[in-house]
Enzyme design. Sequence first.
Site, PDB file in Angstrom:
ATOM      1  N   TYR B 133       0.840  -1.202   0.000  1.00 30.34           N
ATOM      2  CA  TYR B 133       0.000   0.000   0.000  1.00 30.34           C
ATOM      3  C   TYR B 133       0.882   1.263   0.000  1.00 30.34           C
ATOM      4  O   TYR B 133       0.927   2.002  -0.963  1.00 30.34           O
ATOM      5  CB  TYR B 133      -0.906   0.031   1.240  1.00 30.34           C
ATOM      6  CG  TYR B 133      -2.231  -0.708   1.136  1.00 30.34           C
ATOM      7  CD1 TYR B 133      -2.352  -1.896   0.429  1.00 30.34           C
ATOM      8  CD2 TYR B 133      -3.363  -0.215   1.776  1.00 30.34           C
ATOM      9  CE1 TYR B 133      -3.571  -2.562   0.365  1.00 30.34           C
ATOM     10  CE2 TYR B 133      -4.582  -0.874   1.714  1.00 30.34           C
ATOM     11  CZ  TYR B 133      -4.684  -2.044   1.008  1.00 30.34           C
ATOM     12  OH  TYR B 133      -5.890  -2.692   0.951  1.00 30.34           O
ATOM     13  N   GLU B 249      -7.866  -4.808   8.651  1.00 28.40           N
ATOM     14  CA  GLU B 249      -6.550  -4.613   9.245  1.00 28.40           C
ATOM     15  C   GLU B 249      -6.680  -3.834  10.557  1.00 28.40           C
ATOM     16  O   GLU B 249      -6.055  -4.168  11.557  1.00 28.40           O
ATOM     17  CB  GLU B 249      -5.653  -3.841   8.265  1.00 28.40           C
ATOM     18  CG  GLU B 249      -4.275  -3.566   8.845  1.00 28.40           C
ATOM     19  CD  GLU B 249      -3.351  -2.819   7.883  1.00 28.40           C
ATOM     20  OE1 GLU B 249      -3.804  -2.411   6.790  1.00 28.40           O
ATOM     21  OE2 GLU B 249      -2.172  -2.653   8.238  1.00 28.40           O
ATOM     22  N   GLU B 379      -4.258   9.938  14.077  1.00 26.00           N
ATOM     23  CA  GLU B 379      -4.829  11.198  13.583  1.00 26.00           C
ATOM     24  C   GLU B 379      -5.776  10.925  12.412  1.00 26.00           C
ATOM     25  O   GLU B 379      -6.839  11.545  12.294  1.00 26.00           O
ATOM     26  CB  GLU B 379      -3.710  12.151  13.151  1.00 26.00           C
ATOM     27  CG  GLU B 379      -2.855  12.689  14.301  1.00 26.00           C
ATOM     28  CD  GLU B 379      -1.860  11.677  14.853  1.00 26.00           C
ATOM     29  OE1 GLU B 379      -1.579  10.652  14.180  1.00 26.00           O
ATOM     30  OE2 GLU B 379      -1.365  11.894  15.976  1.00 26.00           O
TER      31      GLU B 379
HETATM   32  C1  LIG Z   1       5.610  -1.203  11.760  1.00 23.43           C
HETATM   33  C2  LIG Z   1       4.929  -0.746  10.523  1.00 23.43           C
HETATM   34  C3  LIG Z   1       4.505  -1.658   9.587  1.00 23.43           C
HETATM   35  C4  LIG Z   1       3.900  -1.248   8.408  1.00 23.43           C
HETATM   36  N1  LIG Z   1       3.551  -2.187   7.484  1.00 23.43           N
HETATM   37  C5  LIG Z   1       3.045  -1.790   6.298  1.00 23.43           C
HETATM   38  C6  LIG Z   1       2.764  -2.740   5.292  1.00 23.43           C
HETATM   39  O1  LIG Z   1       2.959  -3.920   5.471  1.00 23.43           O
HETATM   40  N2  LIG Z   1       2.325  -2.315   4.110  1.00 23.43           N
HETATM   41  C7  LIG Z   1       2.099  -1.000   3.868  1.00 23.43           C
HETATM   42  O2  LIG Z   1       1.650  -0.674   2.785  1.00 23.43           O
HETATM   43  N3  LIG Z   1       2.337  -0.055   4.806  1.00 23.43           N
HETATM   44  C8  LIG Z   1       2.822  -0.426   6.019  1.00 23.43           C
HETATM   45  N4  LIG Z   1       3.113   0.529   6.968  1.00 23.43           N
HETATM   46  C9  LIG Z   1       2.952   1.924   6.614  1.00 23.43           C
HETATM   47  C10 LIG Z   1       1.854   2.691   7.340  1.00 23.43           C
HETATM   48  O3  LIG Z   1       0.601   2.342   6.844  1.00 23.43           O
HETATM   49  C11 LIG Z   1       2.145   4.172   7.189  1.00 23.43           C
HETATM   50  O4  LIG Z   1       3.327   4.450   7.916  1.00 23.43           O
HETATM   51  C12 LIG Z   1       1.029   5.047   7.687  1.00 23.43           C
HETATM   52  O5  LIG Z   1      -0.110   4.963   6.878  1.00 23.43           O
HETATM   53  C13 LIG Z   1       1.448   6.524   7.818  1.00 23.43           C
HETATM   54  O6  LIG Z   1       2.033   7.024   6.651  1.00 23.43           O
HETATM   55  P1  LIG Z   1       3.440   7.778   6.702  1.00 23.43           P
HETATM   56  O7  LIG Z   1       4.384   6.886   7.391  1.00 23.43           O
HETATM   57  O8  LIG Z   1       3.771   8.203   5.336  1.00 23.43           O
HETATM   58  O9  LIG Z   1       3.205   9.020   7.615  1.00 23.43           O
HETATM   59  P2  LIG Z   1       2.614  10.451   7.146  1.00 23.43           P
HETATM   60  O10 LIG Z   1       1.355  10.245   6.400  1.00 23.43           O
HETATM   61  O11 LIG Z   1       3.663  11.254   6.499  1.00 23.43           O
HETATM   62  O12 LIG Z   1       2.251  11.071   8.567  1.00 23.43           O
HETATM   63  C14 LIG Z   1       3.167  11.832   9.379  1.00 23.43           C
HETATM   64  C15 LIG Z   1       2.363  12.461  10.519  1.00 23.43           C
HETATM   65  O13 LIG Z   1       1.417  13.370   9.964  1.00 23.43           O
HETATM   66  C16 LIG Z   1       0.121  13.067  10.401  1.00 23.43           C
HETATM   67  N5  LIG Z   1      -0.856  13.344   9.374  1.00 23.43           N
HETATM   68  C17 LIG Z   1      -0.802  13.012   8.062  1.00 23.43           C
HETATM   69  N6  LIG Z   1      -1.904  13.390   7.423  1.00 23.43           N
HETATM   70  C18 LIG Z   1      -2.685  13.993   8.338  1.00 23.43           C
HETATM   71  C19 LIG Z   1      -3.972  14.592   8.306  1.00 23.43           C
HETATM   72  N7  LIG Z   1      -4.705  14.636   7.193  1.00 23.43           N
HETATM   73  N8  LIG Z   1      -4.472  15.084   9.450  1.00 23.43           N
HETATM   74  C20 LIG Z   1      -3.751  15.037  10.596  1.00 23.43           C
HETATM   75  N9  LIG Z   1      -2.559  14.494  10.696  1.00 23.43           N
HETATM   76  C21 LIG Z   1      -2.027  13.960   9.585  1.00 23.43           C
HETATM   77  C22 LIG Z   1       0.160  11.587  10.727  1.00 23.43           C
HETATM   78  O14 LIG Z   1      -0.866  11.204  11.622  1.00 23.43           O
HETATM   79  C23 LIG Z   1       1.540  11.433  11.313  1.00 23.43           C
HETATM   80  O15 LIG Z   1       1.511  11.794  12.664  1.00 23.43           O
HETATM   81  C24 LIG Z   1       3.698   0.118   8.162  1.00 23.43           C
HETATM   82  C25 LIG Z   1       4.110   1.051   9.123  1.00 23.43           C
HETATM   83  C26 LIG Z   1       4.710   0.635  10.286  1.00 23.43           C
HETATM   84  C27 LIG Z   1       5.146   1.675  11.277  1.00 23.43           C
END
Ligand SMILES: Cc1cc2nc3c(=O)[nH]c(=O)nc-3n(C[C@H](O)[C@H](O)[C@H](O)COP(=O)(O)OP(=O)(O)OC[C@H]3O[C@@H](n4cnc5c(N)ncnc54)[C@H](O)[C@@H]3O)c2cc1C
Lengths: 378, 395
Positions: B133, B249, B379
Amino acid sequence: MPLILTDDQLMIRDSADGFFNSEAPVAQHRALRDAADPVGFNRDVWAKMAEMGFTGVLVPEAHGGADMGHVAAGIIMEAMGKNLSAAPMLSTAVLGATALKHGTPEQQAKYLPLIAQGAHLLALAADEAARHKPAHIATTATPSGNGFKLNGSKGFVLDGAAADTLIVAARTSGDTNDSAGITLFLVNPKADGVKIDRRSMVDSRGTARVTLNDVQVDGADVLGSVGEGHAILEKVLDAGRACLAAEMLGLSGTAFTMTVDYLKQREQFGQKIGSFQALQHRAAHLFCEVELARSATLKALQALDEGSDRAPMYVSLAKAKAGEVAILATNEGVQMHGGIGMTDEYDIGFFMKRARAAQETFGDAAFHSDRIARTLGY
Amino acid sequence: MSDLDAFRAETRAWLEANCPADMREPIRGDDDVCWGGRNCQFKSEGQRLWLERMGAKGWTVPEWPAEYGGGGLSRAEARVLAEEMKRIKARSPLSSFGIWMLGPALLKYGNEAQKKEHLPRIARGEIRWCQGYSEPGAGSDLASLRTSAEDMGDHYLVNGSKVWTSYADKADWIFCLVRTDPAAPKHLGISFLLFDMASPGVSTSPIKLISGSSPFCQTFFDNVKVPKENLMGTAGKGWEIAKYLLTHERDMIGGSDSTGGGQRDSVSNIAKRLIGLDAAILADTALRTDIARHEINALAFSLTMERVMAETKSGQGTGALSSMLKYYGTELNKERMQLLMSIRGSDGLTWEGEEKGDGDLARSWLRSRANSIEGGTSEVQLNIIAKRVLDLPGA
Ligand SMILES: Cc1cc2nc3c(=O)[nH]c(=O)nc-3n(C[C@H](O)[C@H](O)[C@H](O)COP(=O)(O)OP(=O)(O)OC[C@H]3O[C@@H](n4cnc5c(N)ncnc54)[C@H](O)[C@@H]3O)c2cc1C
């Protein structure tokens, strides 16, 4: 038992919601407050509550009650919380009825039918410490004639000014904080030596200070056994606490709905304030908290109906959680309304006042957290 | 004897006869968990046998239809199975993204051939799946993903990269969100593809977590050919499937570790053991207050899960609650881990040592911080509640 309302209970909920919404809405509470009403509730509403079967919700059918159980009592209290309806439901129909179920057959036959008919009001005169401490009873009952003489003072007696009978906790033996040695008495508030002073409280509910000065009571007026009132008192208090949790759940729900509605109406910076994420997240968090309070409250009421050993633990869970959530919901409600939330003309402040009073009644979140920890052995 | 009682008796006897002794011992470390897959390294013969036997009965997925390799059990029978497994402390035979995430989506959106091909292999633990994803530029704003899948007639040509792909280096297949129509509005150009990680052009590079292990990877696609029949649902309608899968999930992440009940010891029991009592009160009264507050919330939360399930079953449900369970459950689990660290004091800081298990708590605490990030951040869950449940403007 699944943790949901049965079909019967859903029907009670609908009828209770409809009843209090039309018969005792917030506007009525405001009118009673403005009139500085001496008892703090409307007697016509109470009579109609009796017709609906609400006053006899915990009274056995054999004594003319509806005997619908604690979940139903909680549903009624929740509907009252939603509308801030004032009535002696807690003091008479919950605390009074629960206490009298431990009475002699004569006492039951005398009082329970009257409770169900809405024809007799009771008030529990137990707490003496300003912070709830059920074993802290300094009021004394000393043998005298064929009964006892009562001396002492009770500071926080709900519906004390309206009551036809007081249920007084007094000490027949032991030290001030012992749980053994407490005895419950049925006392006529018009008896010599009883002084009732209405206290004006923040939530405008009828509350009184009761002073007992050499009040003579009969042996037949003892409720339960001499020296063993504490166990009954705990049962009475637990029924009351669970129903207060339900009332707080109801008022939290209304405060929350009013607030979310306001977020959708009020505009600043050229947009609805509900489009600001800082407020959205607080509202969303509050939504979750209200859901948790709902689950805890229903569990406590069901546990009381089942007579479960764990009922006291679940009651404390409900009172602690619903109390904390009621404070949060009303604090957030006032804050998110801005200046208008601080005005007497607007209703949200009434919810905050009632939340505070209900939270303090029969143990706040700190009291009940401590009780849970003790029950779980730490 | 009712049918259910008969089922219980049979199940009990079968489990007694078939659950190996070492599969009745508590899970001690990550390597005790069996994820299956082509390259599965079984830790013991017991672990292998347990998966094989449970997989053959379909009891790794008790409620899936038998024709797709499931147990074909009713909800009530599945509950009996769970209770009987708990009774003998049997471990779960298989942990699997296929079971928790892809399976439900396949059952709803997959065509017959896809269901027949993939579901039984998931049930038997033969194929291990990963979730493609998130991308470097598309996290919370998942729908802005850019990995492209170009229609080449009989196949798609996939190019781009995914990140945070849990266990991508160990997985056999990937369920992957790709953009098939770059011109369409961002939610409408997305499709849901299934493909083999052994396909030419797929590569992975592990990323180390703050907890020290490397369970996730960056995943690269360089001209990967994916047959057209591997498209799930309709081209351009992948976003709907993606969201459906996410609710599963979230339920899994929110519900798994946070109830305070289940197999795990309560925070207060651990505190009692490690800190001790003084006149029947935990010897650290300030910490006692924090623990009691946590346990109140944990109890009220597990009652809420119970109520939501009962409401859903009886049709009273309000729905859209998976965001609430994800948000609250993961925040509670993080709080639990912090309290356990406080209870342990400096002993909780040990990273490595002679004793087996040294460092486990610190690593688990660090790992728990991801609970409110993975599967959509806290969030984002609050945004969803504000929009879907509270209907707030512009959310
Ligand atoms: C241990 C682990 C396993 C994972 N496994 C998978 C997997 O198997 N496959 C996969 O596809 N993904 C996986 N992920 C990814 C996970 O789904 C993403 O990390 C998550 O969706 C957040 O995206 P980002 O890391 O880009 O953070 P960002 O989206 O950049 O967020 C950074 C900060 O900004 C905040 N933020 C962002 N947008 C908004 C908004 N609109 N309003 C308020 N606050 C906001 C967030 O809450 C966060 O605090 C995994 C993550 C972890 C930590």
